[in-house]
Design a protein around this motif. Structure first.
Motif, PDB file in Angstrom:
ATOM      1  N   MET A   1       0.841  -1.193   0.000  1.00 45.07           N
ATOM      2  CA  MET A   1       0.000   0.000   0.000  1.00 45.07           C
ATOM      3  C   MET A   1       0.874   1.240   0.000  1.00 45.07           C
ATOM      4  O   MET A   1       2.015   1.211   0.474  1.00 45.07           O
ATOM      5  N   THR A   2       0.315   2.299  -0.554  1.00 44.52           N
ATOM      6  CA  THR A   2       0.988   3.586  -0.554  1.00 44.52           C
ATOM      7  C   THR A   2      -0.060   4.678  -0.515  1.00 44.52           C
ATOM      8  O   THR A   2      -1.221   4.437  -0.861  1.00 44.52           O
ATOM      9  N   ASN A   3       0.361   5.857  -0.091  1.00 46.74           N
ATOM     10  CA  ASN A   3      -0.528   7.003  -0.024  1.00 46.74           C
ATOM     11  C   ASN A   3      -0.090   8.046  -1.046  1.00 46.74           C
ATOM     12  O   ASN A   3       1.074   8.086  -1.428  1.00 46.74           O
ATOM     13  N   GLY A   4      -1.016   8.896  -1.437  1.00 42.08           N
ATOM     14  CA  GLY A   4      -0.698   9.986  -2.350  1.00 42.08           C
ATOM     15  C   GLY A   4      -1.961  10.694  -2.788  1.00 42.08           C
ATOM     16  O   GLY A   4      -3.053  10.396  -2.306  1.00 42.08           O
ATOM     17  N   THR A   5      -1.799  11.610  -3.723  1.00 44.06           N
ATOM     18  CA  THR A   5      -2.968  12.298  -4.278  1.00 44.06           C
ATOM     19  C   THR A   5      -3.601  11.426  -5.345  1.00 44.06           C
ATOM     20  O   THR A   5      -2.949  10.537  -5.911  1.00 44.06           O
ATOM     21  N   PHE A   6      -4.857  11.696  -5.653  1.00 47.91           N
ATOM     22  CA  PHE A   6      -5.519  10.930  -6.706  1.00 47.91           C
ATOM     23  C   PHE A   6      -4.765  11.043  -8.019  1.00 47.91           C
ATOM     24  O   PHE A   6      -4.597  10.063  -8.735  1.00 47.91           O
ATOM     25  N   ASP A   7      -4.309  12.253  -8.351  1.00 45.36           N
ATOM     26  CA  ASP A   7      -3.597  12.449  -9.625  1.00 45.36           C
ATOM     27  C   ASP A   7      -2.338  11.587  -9.688  1.00 45.36           C
ATOM     28  O   ASP A   7      -2.053  10.964 -10.707  1.00 45.36           O
ATOM     29  N   PHE A   8      -1.588  11.548  -8.594  1.00 42.36           N
ATOM     30  CA  PHE A   8      -0.380  10.730  -8.546  1.00 42.36           C
ATOM     31  C   PHE A   8      -0.723   9.248  -8.637  1.00 42.36           C
ATOM     32  O   PHE A   8      -0.112   8.494  -9.389  1.00 42.36           O
ATOM     33  N   LEU A   9      -1.711   8.821  -7.867  1.00 39.41           N
ATOM     34  CA  LEU A   9      -2.073   7.406  -7.831  1.00 39.41           C
ATOM     35  C   LEU A   9      -2.661   6.925  -9.147  1.00 39.41           C
ATOM     36  O   LEU A   9      -2.489   5.770  -9.525  1.00 39.41           O
ATOM     37  N   LYS A  10      -3.329   7.817  -9.847  1.00 39.77           N
ATOM     38  CA  LYS A  10      -3.899   7.474 -11.148  1.00 39.77           C
ATOM     39  C   LYS A  10      -2.789   7.076 -12.125  1.00 39.77           C
ATOM     40  O   LYS A  10      -2.956   6.159 -12.928  1.00 39.77           O
ATOM     41  N   LYS A  11      -1.639   7.720 -12.032  1.00 38.76           N
ATOM     42  CA  LYS A  11      -0.508   7.398 -12.914  1.00 38.76           C
ATOM     43  C   LYS A  11      -0.008   5.979 -12.653  1.00 38.76           C
ATOM     44  O   LYS A  11       0.386   5.278 -13.587  1.00 38.76           O
ATOM     45  N   ILE A  12       0.000   5.556 -11.391  1.00 42.25           N
ATOM     46  CA  ILE A  12       0.428   4.191 -11.056  1.00 42.25           C
ATOM     47  C   ILE A  12      -0.489   3.186 -11.740  1.00 42.25           C
ATOM     48  O   ILE A  12      -0.038   2.188 -12.304  1.00 42.25           O
ATOM     49  N   ASP A  13      -1.782   3.455 -11.708  1.00 41.54           N
ATOM     50  CA  ASP A  13      -2.759   2.575 -12.349  1.00 41.54           C
ATOM     51  C   ASP A  13      -2.498   2.492 -13.852  1.00 41.54           C
ATOM     52  O   ASP A  13      -2.535   1.413 -14.439  1.00 41.54           O
ATOM     53  N   ASP A  14      -2.209   3.621 -14.474  1.00 44.63           N
ATOM     54  CA  ASP A  14      -1.939   3.650 -15.916  1.00 44.63           C
ATOM     55  C   ASP A  14      -0.663   2.894 -16.276  1.00 44.63           C
ATOM     56  O   ASP A  14      -0.596   2.255 -17.327  1.00 44.63           O
ATOM     57  N   GLU A  15       0.347   2.959 -15.387  1.00 45.52           N
ATOM     58  CA  GLU A  15       1.629   2.300 -15.653  1.00 45.52           C
ATOM     59  C   GLU A  15       1.586   0.788 -15.422  1.00 45.52           C
ATOM     60  O   GLU A  15       2.443   0.065 -15.924  1.00 45.52           O
ATOM     61  N   HIS A  16       0.602   0.313 -14.655  1.00 41.36           N
ATOM     62  CA  HIS A  16       0.530  -1.113 -14.314  1.00 41.36           C
ATOM     63  C   HIS A  16      -0.895  -1.639 -14.493  1.00 41.36           C
ATOM     64  O   HIS A  16      -1.549  -2.024 -13.522  1.00 41.36           O
ATOM     65  N   PRO A  17      -1.377  -1.698 -15.751  1.00 35.16           N
ATOM     66  CA  PRO A  17      -2.759  -2.145 -15.979  1.00 35.16           C
ATOM     67  C   PRO A  17      -2.996  -3.604 -15.591  1.00 35.16           C
ATOM     68  O   PRO A  17      -4.133  -4.014 -15.389  1.00 35.16           O
TER      69      PRO A  17
ATOM     70  N   THR B   1      -5.420   9.492   0.674  1.00 33.32           N
ATOM     71  CA  THR B   1      -5.885   8.522  -0.308  1.00 33.32           C
ATOM     72  C   THR B   1      -4.866   7.399  -0.322  1.00 33.32           C
ATOM     73  O   THR B   1      -3.659   7.638  -0.241  1.00 33.32           O
ATOM     74  N   LEU B   2      -5.332   6.170  -0.395  1.00 29.62           N
ATOM     75  CA  LEU B   2      -4.460   5.012  -0.292  1.00 29.62           C
ATOM     76  C   LEU B   2      -4.760   4.048  -1.439  1.00 29.62           C
ATOM     77  O   LEU B   2      -5.917   3.922  -1.855  1.00 29.62           O
ATOM     78  N   VAL B   3      -3.710   3.393  -1.928  1.00 29.19           N
ATOM     79  CA  VAL B   3      -3.862   2.322  -2.910  1.00 29.19           C
ATOM     80  C   VAL B   3      -3.303   1.055  -2.290  1.00 29.19           C
ATOM     81  O   VAL B   3      -2.223   1.065  -1.686  1.00 29.19           O
ATOM     82  N   TYR B   4      -4.046  -0.055  -2.449  1.00 28.73           N
ATOM     83  CA  TYR B   4      -3.689  -1.356  -1.880  1.00 28.73           C
ATOM     84  C   TYR B   4      -3.752  -2.388  -2.988  1.00 28.73           C
ATOM     85  O   TYR B   4      -4.619  -2.323  -3.862  1.00 28.73           O
ATOM     86  N   TYR B   5      -2.833  -3.349  -2.955  1.00 32.99           N
ATOM     87  CA  TYR B   5      -2.950  -4.501  -3.855  1.00 32.99           C
ATOM     88  C   TYR B   5      -2.202  -5.684  -3.278  1.00 32.99           C
ATOM     89  O   TYR B   5      -1.381  -5.541  -2.376  1.00 32.99           O
ATOM     90  N   GLU B   6      -2.500  -6.870  -3.810  1.00 33.75           N
ATOM     91  CA  GLU B   6      -1.885  -8.116  -3.364  1.00 33.75           C
ATOM     92  C   GLU B   6      -1.175  -8.762  -4.540  1.00 33.75           C
ATOM     93  O   GLU B   6      -1.681  -8.722  -5.667  1.00 33.75           O
ATOM     94  N   SER B   7      -0.007  -9.371  -4.264  1.00 36.13           N
ATOM     95  CA  SER B   7       0.784  -9.952  -5.341  1.00 36.13           C
ATOM     96  C   SER B   7       1.807 -10.920  -4.770  1.00 36.13           C
ATOM     97  O   SER B   7       2.231 -10.785  -3.617  1.00 36.13           O
TER      98      SER B   7
ATOM     99  N   VAL C   1      -2.215  -4.959 -12.762  1.00 34.65           N
ATOM    100  CA  VAL C   1      -2.384  -5.063 -11.317  1.00 34.65           C
ATOM    101  C   VAL C   1      -3.796  -4.630 -10.921  1.00 34.65           C
ATOM    102  O   VAL C   1      -4.302  -3.623 -11.413  1.00 34.65           O
ATOM    103  N   ASP C   2      -4.423  -5.400 -10.038  1.00 38.69           N
ATOM    104  CA  ASP C   2      -5.735  -5.030  -9.492  1.00 38.69           C
ATOM    105  C   ASP C   2      -5.527  -4.165  -8.260  1.00 38.69           C
ATOM    106  O   ASP C   2      -5.298  -4.667  -7.165  1.00 38.69           O
ATOM    107  N   PHE C   3      -5.581  -2.863  -8.469  1.00 38.38           N
ATOM    108  CA  PHE C   3      -5.419  -1.915  -7.374  1.00 38.38           C
ATOM    109  C   PHE C   3      -6.766  -1.652  -6.717  1.00 38.38           C
ATOM    110  O   PHE C   3      -7.801  -1.658  -7.380  1.00 38.38           O
ATOM    111  N   TYR C   4      -6.727  -1.381  -5.413  1.00 37.04           N
ATOM    112  CA  TYR C   4      -7.916  -1.000  -4.656  1.00 37.04           C
ATOM    113  C   TYR C   4      -7.666   0.398  -4.099  1.00 37.04           C
ATOM    114  O   TYR C   4      -6.755   0.594  -3.298  1.00 37.04           O
ATOM    115  N   TYR C   5      -8.462   1.340  -4.557  1.00 40.32           N
ATOM    116  CA  TYR C   5      -8.318   2.740  -4.160  1.00 40.32           C
ATOM    117  C   TYR C   5      -9.239   3.045  -2.990  1.00 40.32           C
ATOM    118  O   TYR C   5     -10.409   2.670  -3.001  1.00 40.32           O
TER     119      TYR C   5
END
Length: 167
Positions: A5-21, A34-40, A23-27
Motif C-alpha cells: 500500500m501507498t498514499n498519495g494524491t488521486f492524480d499521482f495514484l492514477k498514474k500508477i494505475d496507468d503504468e501497471h494495468p 488517499t491510499l492504494v492497496y494490492y496483493e501480489s 495489477v488489481d489496485f484497490y483505491y
C-alpha cells in the motif's frame, strides 16, 4: 502472498494505475489521505510504500465498500503470540452481513501489523462492532493493552473509490 500500500494524491495514484494495468489496485479515500492497496506474489510496483506478508487472507477484496484498518505496533518477541491469537480466534466475522474481506498483514519493515476488514457499508461495520461475535472476539481487551503491544494501536477508515472515477 504479499500486500502493498501507498498514499498519495488521486492524480499521482492514477498514474500508477496507468503504468501497471495488469495489477488489481484497490483505491481508498480516508479522512486525511488517499491510499492504494494490492496483493501480489511479486515485488512492489510502488517506489515508496509499505510491504506486508498476508498471514490471514479471508474473503475477496471488492472495488466498493468500507475499510477499517487497525494498525497495531507489536514487539518482536510478541509477534508469534499476536499472530497465533488471531489464527486461533473464532471471530465469525466472515458470517456477518456485509462482510467482504479480512486480512492480517505482517509488516516487512517495522513492527506495525495491519488488521484490515472490508465491509459493504459503514453500517455493516457498526453492526459487527455491536454484535455478540465482536464482544466474544474482543473479550480480553480490557483497559490495559497486551504485553506484546509496542505502542498504542490506532484505527484508520476508508471508503473505496471506483478506479473508473479516476480516469
Amino acid at each position: 502472498m504479499n500486500a502493498y500500500m501507498t498514499n498519495g494524491t488521486f492524480d499521482f495514484l492514477k498514474k500508477i494505475d496507468d503504468e501497471h494495468p495488469e495489477v488489481d489496485f484497490y483505491y481508498m479515500s480516508g479522512e486525511n489521505s488517499t491510499l492504494v492497496y494490492y496483493e501480489s506474489d511479486g515485488k512492489s510496483v510502488f517506489s515508496s510504500g509499505r510491504g506486508y506478508e498476508l498471514v490471514i487472507n479471508n474473503g475477496d477484496m471488492k472495488q466498493s465498500g468500507y475499510v477499517v484498518m487497525n494498525n497495531i505496533p507489536v514487539t518482536d518477541d510478541g509477534a508469534p503470540v499476536f499472530e497465533d491469537r488471531f489464527k486461533k480466534r473464532q471471530q465469525n466475522v466472515d458470517t456477518m452481513p456485509g462482510f467482504q474481506a479480512f486480512r492480517l498483514l505482517r509488516p516487512k519493515k517495522g513492527n506495525t501489523y495491519v488488521v484490515l476488514t472490508q465491509w459493504a457499508s459503514e453500517k455493516d461495520f457498526e453492526n459487527w462492532k455491536n454484535s455478540d461475535q465482536f464482544s466474544k472476539a474482543h473479550k480480553d481487551g480490557g483497559t490495559k493493552p497486551p504485553a506484546y503491544f509496542a505502542d498504542r494501536p490506532f484505527v484508520t477508515t476508508y471508503r473505496m473509490v471506483n478506479p473508473e472515477d479516476l480516469k
